[in-house]
Structure formats: C-alpha cells, structure tokens
Design a protein around this motif. Sequence first.
Motif, PDB file in Angstrom:
ATOM      1  N   THR A  99       8.598  34.076   7.489  1.00 26.82           N
ATOM      2  CA  THR A  99       8.108  34.659   8.744  1.00 26.82           C
ATOM      3  C   THR A  99       8.520  33.819   9.944  1.00 26.82           C
ATOM      4  O   THR A  99       8.856  34.363  11.003  1.00 26.82           O
ATOM      5  N   THR A 100       8.529  32.493   9.787  1.00 28.46           N
ATOM      6  CA  THR A 100       8.924  31.615  10.896  1.00 28.46           C
ATOM      7  C   THR A 100      10.383  31.812  11.256  1.00 28.46           C
ATOM      8  O   THR A 100      10.738  31.995  12.426  1.00 28.46           O
ATOM      9  N   ARG A 101      11.253  31.793  10.247  1.00 32.54           N
ATOM     10  CA  ARG A 101      12.689  31.874  10.543  1.00 32.54           C
ATOM     11  C   ARG A 101      13.087  33.243  11.098  1.00 32.54           C
ATOM     12  O   ARG A 101      13.864  33.328  12.056  1.00 32.54           O
ATOM     13  N   LEU A 102      12.538  34.319  10.523  1.00 35.45           N
ATOM     14  CA  LEU A 102      12.896  35.640  11.017  1.00 35.45           C
ATOM     15  C   LEU A 102      12.314  35.891  12.403  1.00 35.45           C
ATOM     16  O   LEU A 102      12.960  36.522  13.248  1.00 35.45           O
ATOM     17  N   GLY A 103      11.108  35.391  12.628  1.00 33.84           N
ATOM     18  CA  GLY A 103      10.499  35.561  13.946  1.00 33.84           C
ATOM     19  C   GLY A 103      11.281  34.844  15.033  1.00 33.84           C
ATOM     20  O   GLY A 103      11.572  35.420  16.090  1.00 33.84           O
ATOM     21  N   ILE A 104      11.650  33.591  14.771  1.00 25.49           N
ATOM     22  CA  ILE A 104      12.400  32.814  15.763  1.00 25.49           C
ATOM     23  C   ILE A 104      13.776  33.426  15.992  1.00 25.49           C
ATOM     24  O   ILE A 104      14.250  33.533  17.140  1.00 25.49           O
TER      25      ILE A 104
ATOM     26  N   ALA B  71       5.219  33.160   3.204  1.00 28.64           N
ATOM     27  CA  ALA B  71       4.368  33.386   4.378  1.00 28.64           C
ATOM     28  C   ALA B  71       4.645  32.381   5.482  1.00 28.64           C
ATOM     29  O   ALA B  71       4.412  32.670   6.664  1.00 28.64           O
ATOM     30  N   THR B  72       5.138  31.200   5.127  1.00 26.04           N
ATOM     31  CA  THR B  72       5.404  30.179   6.141  1.00 26.04           C
ATOM     32  C   THR B  72       6.884  30.152   6.545  1.00 26.04           C
ATOM     33  O   THR B  72       7.220  30.343   7.711  1.00 26.04           O
ATOM     34  N   TYR B  73       7.754  29.965   5.559  1.00 25.88           N
ATOM     35  CA  TYR B  73       9.184  29.812   5.840  1.00 25.88           C
ATOM     36  C   TYR B  73       9.829  31.097   6.355  1.00 25.88           C
ATOM     37  O   TYR B  73      10.454  31.116   7.419  1.00 25.88           O
TER      38      TYR B  73
ATOM     39  N   THR C  27      18.956  27.175  14.108  1.00 29.36           N
ATOM     40  CA  THR C  27      17.699  26.775  14.748  1.00 29.36           C
ATOM     41  C   THR C  27      16.502  27.392  14.033  1.00 29.36           C
ATOM     42  O   THR C  27      15.513  26.714  13.721  1.00 29.36           O
ATOM     43  N   ALA C  28      16.597  28.683  13.767  1.00 30.46           N
ATOM     44  CA  ALA C  28      15.506  29.382  13.084  1.00 30.46           C
ATOM     45  C   ALA C  28      15.301  28.830  11.676  1.00 30.46           C
ATOM     46  O   ALA C  28      14.158  28.624  11.238  1.00 30.46           O
ATOM     47  N   GLY C  29      16.385  28.568  10.972  1.00 31.69           N
ATOM     48  CA  GLY C  29      16.288  28.069   9.609  1.00 31.69           C
ATOM     49  C   GLY C  29      15.687  26.686   9.533  1.00 31.69           C
ATOM     50  O   GLY C  29      14.833  26.416   8.675  1.00 31.69           O
ATOM     51  N   ALA C  30      16.131  25.781  10.415  1.00 32.77           N
ATOM     52  CA  ALA C  30      15.614  24.411  10.396  1.00 32.77           C
ATOM     53  C   ALA C  30      14.119  24.390  10.701  1.00 32.77           C
ATOM     54  O   ALA C  30      13.345  23.676  10.050  1.00 32.77           O
ATOM     55  N   THR C  31      13.696  25.185  11.673  1.00 33.06           N
ATOM     56  CA  THR C  31      12.277  25.237  12.028  1.00 33.06           C
ATOM     57  C   THR C  31      11.440  25.815  10.890  1.00 33.06           C
ATOM     58  O   THR C  31      10.399  25.280  10.519  1.00 33.06           O
ATOM     59  N   GLY C  32      11.908  26.924  10.330  1.00 30.10           N
ATOM     60  CA  GLY C  32      11.191  27.542   9.229  1.00 30.10           C
ATOM     61  C   GLY C  32      11.109  26.643   8.011  1.00 30.10           C
ATOM     62  O   GLY C  32      10.072  26.590   7.330  1.00 30.10           O
ATOM     63  N   ALA C  33      12.189  25.895   7.731  1.00 28.80           N
ATOM     64  CA  ALA C  33      12.198  25.000   6.574  1.00 28.80           C
ATOM     65  C   ALA C  33      11.195  23.868   6.741  1.00 28.80           C
ATOM     66  O   ALA C  33      10.512  23.487   5.785  1.00 28.80           O
ATOM     67  N   PHE C  34      11.107  23.334   7.949  1.00 27.21           N
ATOM     68  CA  PHE C  34      10.137  22.256   8.189  1.00 27.21           C
ATOM     69  C   PHE C  34       8.716  22.754   7.956  1.00 27.21           C
ATOM     70  O   PHE C  34       7.902  22.084   7.325  1.00 27.21           O
TER      71      PHE C  34
END
Length: 263
Positions: free
Chosen positions: A45-50, A41-43, A77-84
């Motif tokens: 959705t964030t990476r795919l959305g970005i 739900a966090t990682y 960029t999307a992966g690093a943000t989602g991972a954080f």
Amino acid sequence: MAATASPGAGGMDGKPRTSPKSVKFLFGGLAGLSAGLLRQATYTTTRLGIYTVLFERLTGADGTPPGFLLKALIGMTAGATGAFVGTPAEVALIRMTADGRLPPDQRRGYKNVFNALIRIAREEGVPTLWRGCIPTMARAVVVNAAQLASYSQSKQFLLDSGYFSDNILCHFCASMISGLVTTAASMPVDIAKTRIQNMRMIDGKPEYKNGLDVLVKVVRYEGFFSLWKGFTPYYARLGPHTVLTFIFLEQMNKAYKRLFLSG
C-alpha cells in the motif's frame, strides 16, 4: 501368499492415515500467513500510494505522462519507502516460514506476526526488526523501478499502438510484460535479501558480510546463472501477482475518480 499392508499406506485396520510430514507441510505453509498479510498491508500500500501520487503530480498539465527515466525514479522512491516501512513484517515472515525447516531445538516458535515482532524486539533489540533493511530497500528499488516503470511504459506503448483501449485487456498485457521484466531484474537482489535476513551466526560471526558478499559467494560456489535459478516458477508467481495488483489498482483509481473527482 497374502499381501501385507505397508505401514505407510494405512493403519492396522486398513484405513488411510495422514502422514505427519503432510501435516507439517500444510501448517508450515500457513505459519507465515499473518506476517504475509501484514507485509502486504504495509509495503504494497505504501509503494503503490506513493507512486500514484508522484506520478499524477509529475504528469504535465496537458496530460503528458512523465518520461521513462522519471517513471523509474518515481518507482525507486516509492519502493525504497515502502520497503523501509515493511521490513519488520518481512523479517517476521521469513523467520516464520523458515521455522519448520529448522531442528526442533533451534525453532523460534512464533505464534503470529505480532508475537514475532514483540519477541524479536524484546530478545534481540528493536534494530533487529530492520535487519537486512538495506538489501531489502535495494531489492525494492530494483523491483519497483522495473515493475512500476515497465508497467506504465508498456501500457502507454499499447495504447499508442492503436490496438488497445484503456481497459482490463490492456492492463493485463502490460502487467504480464511488467512481471517478466521484474522477474529478470529482481531475482539476484531477492536472493541476497533472503539469505541475509535468514542467516545465522557461525562461530560468532555472521554468515555473510553484506548483500554483495552473498552474490559473490553464490556466483563463486553455485555458478552465475544460479542467480536466476527457478526463473519459471518465480515468474509463475510474480506474473499473476502483478496482473492482479495493477488490475485492482486501475479499477480502484477509476472508481475513486468517478466517485470523488467527477463532481
């Protein structure tokens, strides 16, 4: 001579008994379910959305998609943000699933992911929730650069070949190619990330210094190709996951455009 029943085959009345190891395996496998759901739900959705937003913004006015290197950069960029964003849930997931393999006196006994997050922050400090954040982000950079960029590139190649149209078959084939590329690229960093997040203190010192130290020790003591040990089952897990992820993403994007952008 009458045969005697084996103690492991059943009780004194001959009825089968459930092995304690089977119960432990079953519930041990479900122990990290809440953490796994929160991680997705966090990682995810964030990476795919970005990635989707950046990909659409960097697409040319004539519909020309970004080049492969730019796709890879967007994926990083999307992966690093989602991972954080997803690291706390990942730490809880790894600890909860590993708990059943520890001796009874060393088990943490988290009830669910929220209990794990609260206890980790309270007992070890809030920064512990982001332990292993750097290797986790490094893995996400590699995985998403490989997965998202290779999917977009494979899909574009299949469409340009003239044998495919923009449908589920095309998405399926592109996803399987993407899963293969992602498996090869991500396994070494995945090993480093997992071992760091699950490491313990030995004589007051951490088991590993950093992700590079993990890779060096694995190559030295286990062999170079140990970095890809379990490639087939890893791909058997990642392949279907990648297929379902992109098929659902494509269908949701089409539904969104049809319902909200067509007018």
